[in-house]
Design a protein around this motif. Structure first.
Motif, PDB file in Angstrom:
ATOM      1  N   THR A  29       1.076  -1.486  -0.057  1.00  0.00           N
ATOM      2  CA  THR A  29       0.081   0.375  -0.563  1.00  0.00           C
ATOM      3  C   THR A  29       1.078   1.173   0.014  1.00  0.00           C
ATOM      4  N   THR A  30       0.627   2.088  -0.430  1.00  0.00           N
ATOM      5  CA  THR A  30       1.138   3.700  -0.508  1.00  0.00           C
ATOM      6  C   THR A  30       0.887   4.569   0.509  1.00  0.00           C
ATOM      7  N   LEU A  31       2.003   4.904   1.300  1.00  0.00           N
ATOM      8  CA  LEU A  31       1.838   5.800   2.056  1.00  0.00           C
ATOM      9  C   LEU A  31       2.424   7.037   1.635  1.00  0.00           C
ATOM     10  N   TYR A  32       2.176   8.080   2.311  1.00  0.00           N
ATOM     11  CA  TYR A  32       3.296   8.821   2.313  1.00  0.00           C
ATOM     12  C   TYR A  32       3.384  10.193   4.007  1.00  0.00           C
ATOM     13  N   ARG A  33       4.611   9.698   3.620  1.00  0.00           N
ATOM     14  CA  ARG A  33       5.041  11.062   5.145  1.00  0.00           C
ATOM     15  C   ARG A  33       5.587  12.280   4.802  1.00  0.00           C
ATOM     16  N   ASN A  34       4.846  13.487   5.513  1.00  0.00           N
ATOM     17  CA  ASN A  34       5.177  14.694   5.820  1.00  0.00           C
ATOM     18  C   ASN A  34       6.584  15.149   6.445  1.00  0.00           C
ATOM     19  N   HIS A  35       7.601  16.283   6.106  1.00  0.00           N
ATOM     20  CA  HIS A  35       8.339  16.402   7.209  1.00  0.00           C
ATOM     21  C   HIS A  35       8.848  17.601   6.265  1.00  0.00           C
ATOM     22  N   GLY A  36       8.794  18.445   7.926  1.00  0.00           N
ATOM     23  CA  GLY A  36       9.123  19.866   8.101  1.00  0.00           C
ATOM     24  C   GLY A  36       7.680  20.653   8.091  1.00  0.00           C
ATOM     25  N   TYR A  37       7.570  22.236   8.255  1.00  0.00           N
ATOM     26  CA  TYR A  37       6.511  23.056   7.778  1.00  0.00           C
ATOM     27  C   TYR A  37       7.269  23.907   7.290  1.00  0.00           C
ATOM     28  N   ALA A  38       5.586  24.393   5.997  1.00  0.00           N
ATOM     29  CA  ALA A  38       6.651  25.951   4.632  1.00  0.00           C
ATOM     30  C   ALA A  38       4.942  26.828   5.418  1.00  0.00           C
ATOM     31  N   PRO A  39       5.162  27.927   5.957  1.00  0.00           N
ATOM     32  CA  PRO A  39       3.422  28.102   5.829  1.00  0.00           C
ATOM     33  C   PRO A  39       2.460  28.583   4.690  1.00  0.00           C
ATOM     34  N   THR A  40       1.219  27.804   5.068  1.00  0.00           N
ATOM     35  CA  THR A  40       0.224  28.903   3.965  1.00  0.00           C
ATOM     36  C   THR A  40       0.841  30.206   2.992  1.00  0.00           C
ATOM     37  N   ASP A  41      -0.279  30.554   2.051  1.00  0.00           N
ATOM     38  CA  ASP A  41      -0.543  31.521   1.550  1.00  0.00           C
ATOM     39  C   ASP A  41      -1.024  32.774   2.371  1.00  0.00           C
ATOM     40  N   ASP A  42      -1.824  31.872   2.992  1.00  0.00           N
ATOM     41  CA  ASP A  42      -2.687  33.038   4.197  1.00  0.00           C
ATOM     42  C   ASP A  42      -2.233  33.517   5.253  1.00  0.00           C
ATOM     43  N   GLN A  43      -1.248  32.389   5.950  1.00  0.00           N
ATOM     44  CA  GLN A  43      -0.285  33.044   7.226  1.00  0.00           C
ATOM     45  C   GLN A  43       1.225  33.728   6.112  1.00  0.00           C
ATOM     46  N   LEU A  44       1.927  34.208   5.295  1.00  0.00           N
ATOM     47  CA  LEU A  44       2.332  34.734   4.293  1.00  0.00           C
ATOM     48  C   LEU A  44       1.453  35.977   3.792  1.00  0.00           C
ATOM     49  N   ALA A  45       0.817  35.571   3.619  1.00  0.00           N
ATOM     50  CA  ALA A  45      -0.254  36.928   3.480  1.00  0.00           C
ATOM     51  C   ALA A  45       0.152  38.195   4.538  1.00  0.00           C
ATOM     52  N   GLU A  46      -0.271  38.276   5.712  1.00  0.00           N
ATOM     53  CA  GLU A  46      -0.278  38.448   6.830  1.00  0.00           C
ATOM     54  C   GLU A  46       1.354  39.205   7.305  1.00  0.00           C
ATOM     55  N   VAL A  47       2.147  38.017   6.940  1.00  0.00           N
ATOM     56  CA  VAL A  47       3.560  39.001   7.236  1.00  0.00           C
ATOM     57  C   VAL A  47       3.685  40.660   5.562  1.00  0.00           C
ATOM     58  N   LEU A  48       3.924  41.760   6.356  1.00  0.00           N
ATOM     59  CA  LEU A  48       4.297  43.051   5.473  1.00  0.00           C
ATOM     60  C   LEU A  48       5.252  42.955   5.504  1.00  0.00           C
ATOM     61  N   VAL A  49       5.689  43.338   3.997  1.00  0.00           N
ATOM     62  CA  VAL A  49       7.312  43.473   3.537  1.00  0.00           C
ATOM     63  C   VAL A  49       7.290  44.452   3.480  1.00  0.00           C
ATOM     64  N   GLY A  50       8.891  45.356   4.614  1.00  0.00           N
ATOM     65  CA  GLY A  50       8.922  46.667   4.693  1.00  0.00           C
ATOM     66  C   GLY A  50       8.456  47.052   5.976  1.00  0.00           C
ATOM     67  N   VAL A  51       7.368  46.090   6.591  1.00  0.00           N
ATOM     68  CA  VAL A  51       6.672  46.635   7.885  1.00  0.00           C
ATOM     69  C   VAL A  51       6.931  45.676   9.354  1.00  0.00           C
ATOM     70  N   ASP A  52       7.138  44.149   9.280  1.00  0.00           N
ATOM     71  CA  ASP A  52       7.428  43.534   9.720  1.00  0.00           C
ATOM     72  C   ASP A  52       8.546  42.777   9.974  1.00  0.00           C
TER      73      ASP A  52
END
Length: 158
Positions: A29-52
């Motif tokens: 049976t095919t299994l999938y395994r996830n490693h690490g973490y990358a923020p979603t586009d919604d989370q990155l939208a909260e990061v303001l370039v030139g402000v944060d």
């Protein structure tokens, strides 16, 4: 009595056969395994370039998977997905890298999301404060040197 013994042996061998077939099918049976973490586009939208700043980015997005090589380096978030099929070696089927770089004052300068397509680094999204995009990010340096080393250069023949 002889008939009962033959029936019991037949049921036992069928049960063993069914168990072996079940184990083999589950093992393939095919299994999938996830490693690490990358923020979603919604989370990155909260990061303001030139402000944060570094602190606000860590509060909004979370701590980075890796940091830059120096104190002024950026935050890097790496997420990979592997496919496991039975006894075969796991195969990486997806990788995403989010790079958030900071200026000398520690303010967000650039937010980039990279993927890996056919062995090549691909910029999936990019937000910058300047018009000129520097092509010297950590990720580009890391992947850009692959295949560029010549044995003659190392030995001094070139």
């Amino acid at each position: 009595m002889l008939r009962t013994r033959m029936t019991f042996t037949g049921c036992k061998s069928r049960a063993i056969l069914a168990g072996c077939v079940l184990l083999m099918s589950v093992g393939c049976t095919t299994l999938y395994r996830n490693h690490g973490y990358a923020p979603t586009d919604d989370q990155l939208a909260e990061v303001l370039v030139g402000v944060d700043t570094r602190d606000t980015v860590a509060d909004v997005v979370g701590p980075p998977t890796a940091g830059g090589a120096s104190n002024g380096g950026g935050f890097f978030y790496v997420q990979s997905r592997f496919r496991l099929l039975g006894p075969l070696e796991p195969k990486e089927i997806d990788r995403e890298v989010v790079a958030i770089t900071f200026d000398a004052d520690g303010v967000v300068e650039n937010v980039e999301r990279f993927g890996l397509e056919n062995g090549n680094v691909v910029a999936l999204s990019r937000r910058v404060t300047q018009d000129n995009i520097r092509d010297t990010t950590f990720i580009r340096q890391l992947f850009g040197s692959i295949g560029q080393i010549n044995a003659g250069d190392l030995l001094g023949d070139g």
